[in-house]
Design a protein around this motif. Structure first.
Motif, mmCIF file in Angstrom:
data_model
loop_
_atom_site.group_PDB
_atom_site.id
_atom_site.type_symbol
_atom_site.label_atom_id
_atom_site.label_comp_id
_atom_site.label_asym_id
_atom_site.label_seq_id
_atom_site.Cartn_x
_atom_site.Cartn_y
_atom_site.Cartn_z
ATOM 1 N N TYR A 370 -52.178 0.407 -37.595
ATOM 2 C CA TYR A 370 -54.024 0.458 -37.453
ATOM 3 C C TYR A 370 -54.681 -0.838 -38.500
ATOM 4 O O TYR A 370 -55.611 -0.841 -37.762
ATOM 5 N N ASP A 374 -57.343 -3.573 -37.448
ATOM 6 C CA ASP A 374 -58.878 -3.681 -37.564
ATOM 7 C C ASP A 374 -58.753 -4.560 -38.631
ATOM 8 O O ASP A 374 -59.536 -4.782 -38.171
ATOM 9 N N ASP A 379 -56.010 -6.951 -33.771
ATOM 10 C CA ASP A 379 -56.662 -7.091 -32.555
ATOM 11 C C ASP A 379 -57.072 -7.583 -30.863
ATOM 12 O O ASP A 379 -58.118 -7.663 -30.380
ATOM 13 N N TYR A 433 -69.376 0.613 -35.052
ATOM 14 C CA TYR A 433 -68.433 -0.679 -33.718
ATOM 15 C C TYR A 433 -69.679 -1.663 -33.662
ATOM 16 O O TYR A 433 -69.891 -2.849 -33.723
#
Length: 968
Positions: A370, A374, A379, A433
């Motif tokens: 993750y 991130d 990603d 986001y």
């Protein structure tokens, strides 16, 4: 090794043993195979074994993997290294491998295909031009097992065109490939799509056919990446029509039934999106007629594709295509309509920004992955990142309207969250986001976002929506939102006011005790990034500001390293290192508790070094602690030695290769900080081990070992001579000087030796040293070597005398020093760079001109004026950056052993010593030396200067005036 049944049987037995779960069986078998791989016929034997159908498939696959690894290790012959593959084996492998690959089962085919691409990376096309012909010929077989093998190999071989820098060699190779493959590949595309229609009801056939189409699309991408080939421009109609067909067709039964993994259709459509995005981005003008059709296709695809992870790459590539189109000013009309923008926001962006169940699973069960996605930016292929990129593009081109549309959504999402934090936290996650994507306009790795939209206040949003989250007392409450809030600080650290950023430190430190690995890692990472922030060239956080927080900060950071999920957390180790670096001597009160934890961690990771970044920061922290403590208290060296020597001994005994370069550098540091006369005897006991040739075979060891032997030269020269180890040092020098990659290290060692070893100890070896230097100069005259030899000769003249330099060189061959002056000093002096190096050379040449009768009035007097002219040019002209013909080798920074640089400890480095500290201005040294020489021979020097060119005389006069001197 002969190619016979006995050797095949032996090979088969050892390959079988490499599959054993018992390490005592497996390891010896692996060692045996590594030991015999240098024998002639070994690769041919392996290929023979792989091809035999009567041998069990597991052994054949093991053989194929062993062959691939053998090729990876040995096919490329490194500079200065012997070729480990016999020439006859190279020819045999190239003759056999394509045919074997095509007629092998898929599991073996993949390994051999990869081997071909490794061989091709060095041999194709110059040494293996027939490879492409062999491949293309097999397109016509109609056998898709063979065709897919060819396509797989082509994809692997041509993939490098996507990332290699443009060059004439690359264009020539691509042109050669296109001439052979472009038409056959196009024919294959058309024929394969026709076959798909013919076999529309045969699911098994369609699976193979659509796999082939996926590979054809990948090869197309590679061949078109560098530039638009004329052939593909001419046949664009064919390719684009078929891409449209592939993008809009849905073959029942070929979709993946696993929600996690993409199937044949998802992969194929994803690659088509990649291909059209490439054309939209790079070949805009030629692609324009097809673009509206594809925008429609991609839009339809996005609003009908589900949220399952199997569609992630497809959706990501589709969104990237839309971003590419949206950033082109002449396609603005496609997005200007308010209904279109609203529709994109509602139906495409918001759904793809949602934090899904699969993201939550990753957050909790695989925090490392993750984090990698991130905050490390891996990603790139996720739908969330692609949605962010699209928002960012749209917000730059339609800023006011996009802010209005998304502003409404933001209010709704944050309102929903405030109604019920526990249930609706995903809404705030998406909102955060969205804000980041909307306002970011430019960013760097070092500073985070550096430019933002003027329509949103980053500090105000922080006060209203970020700070309240960090102030919540329970650090384990809503961990995803906590991580998002911390990431906001990390992202906008350069935009937020400095006092606001510094005020977050106590909150970040508090979050380091969070149970969530993502939260405590983000907290550590953000603190580290804040500590490197600059505010008008000064550190944003001073040691005085950090000192009151240091106790809790270090306790919490070391506490994270005790958690099972974060025992080797590189972000945490980096934050510890940065904390030490910021605090400097203010860290000393905390070292009593910290150092045992650091050394215990070194012992622990030495048992299984698996995290190179963590290990690097661990050793950086250790070297920093040594530097901070010992620079003010050199008696502390012994305390460090008492703790570290047993650990280092274990590393030596177990030959932990990853750690030895670090150990050598830390030993150098300890030696250099030792109080005079109190150096441990252990160093001399260790010296014979450091001179063992096997250590010098590993590229990563070379620079740290040279650093260590240089420390011996500085600190222990008398003991080295007394114990007759000087010859060992010279053996190392001889090995290094012969290598184009490492010759500079040989010079570094030699320079330390002539500065610190007694002259009489080196005297018996001097002729041999110079002979080796000239031998290398005549066999391989590279720019790097020429620069280093000029610096060395200059230092030698300074350290001993110009007269001794001349006599030593002329002892090898009469009048040889004249050639050195003409071919090195006069013609190549301008190439020398580096402050210390240039100072050494300037002073060395000055000594030759002014302290050497052979040059001023003797046998070499004809070189006096050219040498003075060269020195004046050296002072006044820019460095000559041209290269010499022998520079056809990899630069030292690019040598295959990347770990040479990554193993360098910045905090263990020492400043390059200046052997001429008494001389601050080399120009003054020159004119003062000329004045002194003129004083002993009045009238003679002005006459010599008069033989130089007018420009030299004029510049020399300005030097004399500047320093108020006069030559008589």
């Amino acid at each position: 090794m002969e190619i016979n049944e006995d050797n095949l049987l032996t090979l088969r037995q050892y390959l079988q043993q490499t599959l054993s779960p018992d390490v005592n069986v497996r390891r010896p078998a692996e060692k045996f195979l590594e030991g015999v791989e240098i024998n002639q016929n070994y690769p041919v034997l392996l290929l023979d074994l792989i091809h035999k159908n009567e041998i069990e498939m597991t052994i054949r696959i093991a053989g194929a993997i062993a062959f691939k690894n053998y090729i990876k290790r040995n096919w490329k012959c490194e500079e200065d290294q012997p070729d480990r593959i016999h020439e006859s084996d190279r020819l045999a492998v190239k003759n056999l491998i394509v045919g074997l690959m095509l007629n092998s089962p898929e599991s073996i085919q993949k390994q051999l295909s990869e081997s071909i691409s490794v061989i091709g990376s060095t041999d194709f096309p110059q040494k293996w031009p027939e490879l492409i012909t062999q491949m293309v010929e097999n397109f016509a077989t109609g056998d898709f097992n063979i065709i897919n093998g060819i396509l797989r190999t082509a994809h692997s071989l041509f993939k490098k065109y996507r990332y290699e820098f443009a060059s004439n060699e690359l264009w020539t190779e691509i042109k050669f490939v296109l001439e052979k493959i472009a038409q056959p590949l196009t024919n294959l595309l058309v024929a394969t799509i026709e076959l798909a229609q013919t076999h529309a009801n045969d699911l098994n056939a369609l699976k193979i056919i659509y796999s082939s189409l996926g590979l054809i699309c990948k090869v197309f991408f590679s061949l078109n990446y560098q530039d638009l080939p004329e052939f593909f421009e001419d046949s664009m109609q064919t390719w684009m029509t078929h891409f449209h067909t592939l993008l809009t067709s849905n073959v029942q039964g070929l979709e993946s039934h696993n929600p996690e993994e993409a199937g044949v259709m998802e992969q194929l459509k994803s690659q088509v999106c990649d291909n059209i995005a490439l054309y939209a981005q790079k070949y805009d003008e030629e692609f324009k007629p097809y673009l509206p059709m594809f925008v429609t296709d991609v839009w339809s695809l996005l609003i009908t594709t589900g949220l399952e992870p199997k569609f992630d790459l497809l959706v990501s590539n589709a969104l990237q295509f839309l971003s590419t189109v949206a950033e082109r000013p002449h396609y603005k009309n496609l997005f200007e309509d308010d209904n279109v923008l609203s529709s994109i926001c509602e139906k495409v962006i918001i759904p793809n920004m949602q934090f899904r169940a699969s993201d939550e699973e990753l957050f909790e069960d695989n925090p490392e992955e993750y984090i990698r996605r991130d905050i490390e930016g891996s990603d790139i292929d996720t739908r969330r990142r692609a949605a962010c990129d699209l928002v960012n593009t749209l917000s730059q081109n339609f800023e006011k309207r996009i802010m209005e549309i998304f502003g409404q959504y933001l209010q709704v999402m944050i309102g929903k969250y405030n109604e019920n934090r526990k249930e609706n936290w995903r809404s705030k996650d998406a909102a955060l986001y969205l804000v980041t994507s909307l306002v970011s306009r430019g960013a760097t790795q070092k500073q985070g976002v550096t430019q933002t939209s003027q329509l949103v206040s980053i500090p105000q949003f922080f006060q209203q929506h970020i700070l309240p989250e960090l102030q919540q007392p329970n650090v384990d409450d809503l961990p995803v939102i906590r991580a998002d809030a911390i990431k906001y600080i990390m992202t906008f650290r350069s935009i937020l006011p400095n006092e606001m950023v510094v005020s977050t430190l106590p909150f970040l430190i508090k979050h380091m005790i969070s149970e969530s690995a993502v939260v405590h890692t983000y907290a550590a990472c953000t603190v580290e990034k804040i500590l490197v922030l600059k505010n008008s060239n000064n550190a944003a956080v001073t040691s005085a500001q950090l000192e009151p927080l240091a106790g809790e900060l270090l306790t919490n950071l070391f506490g994270i390293l005790e958690r099972p999920v974060s025992e080797e957390n590189e972000y945490v180790m980096r934050a510890i290192m940065r904390t030490f670096s910021t605090l400097q001597d203010k860290v000393i009160p905390f070292l009593g508790a910290a150092l045992p934890k650091i050394t215990a961690k070194v012992e622990l990771v030495a048992k299984n070094p698996s995290r190179p970044h963590f290990n690097h920061y661990l050793f950086e922290t250790l070297s920093l602690a040594i530097k901070i403590v010992c620079k003010s208290n050199n008696t502390a060296v012994q305390s460090f030695e008492d703790i570290l020597f047993p650990i280092f001994q274990g590393i030596f005994q177990q030959d932990i290769q990853e750690f030895l370069p670090y150990v050598f550098q830390i030993l150098s540091l300890l030696m250099e900080y030792s109080a005079p006369g109190s150096i441990s005897e252990a160093y001399m006991s260790l010296l014979p081990c450091l001179l063992v040739p096997v250590l010098w075979e590993r590229p990563a060891n070379i620079s740290p070992l040279v650093r260590l032997l240089s420390a011996y030269s500085i600190v222990l020269a008398p003991q080295v001579v007394a114990q007759e180890k000087l010859a060992g040092f010279l053996g190392v020098f001889q090995k290094l000087i012969a290598s184009k990659s490492n010759d500079h290290e040989g010079f570094h060692l030699l320079q330390n030796m002539i500065q610190h070893f007694p002259m009489e100890a080196l005297a018996p070896y001097q002729k041999q040293i110079f002979f080796l230097l000239f031998q290398r100069l005549s066999s391989s005259k590279t720019t790097k070597f020429v620069i280093n030899i000029i610096v060395f000769f200059s230092l030698y003249a300074i350290q001993y005398s110009p007269k001794q330099l001349i006599s030593t060189i002329d002892e090898i061959q009469a009048q040889m020093f004249g050639m050195v002056l003409e071919k090195l000093f006069v013609s190549e002096l301008q190439k020398v760079s580096g402050v210390t190096e240039r100072k050494i050379v300037a002073c060395g040449v000055t000594k030759l001109l002014c302290e050497c009768p052979d040059l001023s009035s003797g046998q070499y007097s004809k070189y006096w004026a050219p040498l003075l002219q060269a020195l004046i040019s050296f002072f006044e002209m820019p460095t000559d950056e041209s290269t010499l013909p022998d520079d056809h080798f990899i630069e030292i920074e690019d040598t295959p052993s990347f770990q040479t640089t990554s193993a360098k400890l910045n905090f263990a480095s020492n400043n390059k010593p200046d052997p001429l500290q008494g001389i601050s201005e080399p120009r003054q040294f020159l004119v003062q030396s000329l004045v002194n020489l003129g004083g002993s021979q009045p009238g003679y020097i002005p006459g010599l200067i008069g033989t130089t060119n007018q420009q030299t005389q004029t510049i020399l006069q300005t030097y004399l005036s500047k320093f108020n001197l006069q030559i008589v």
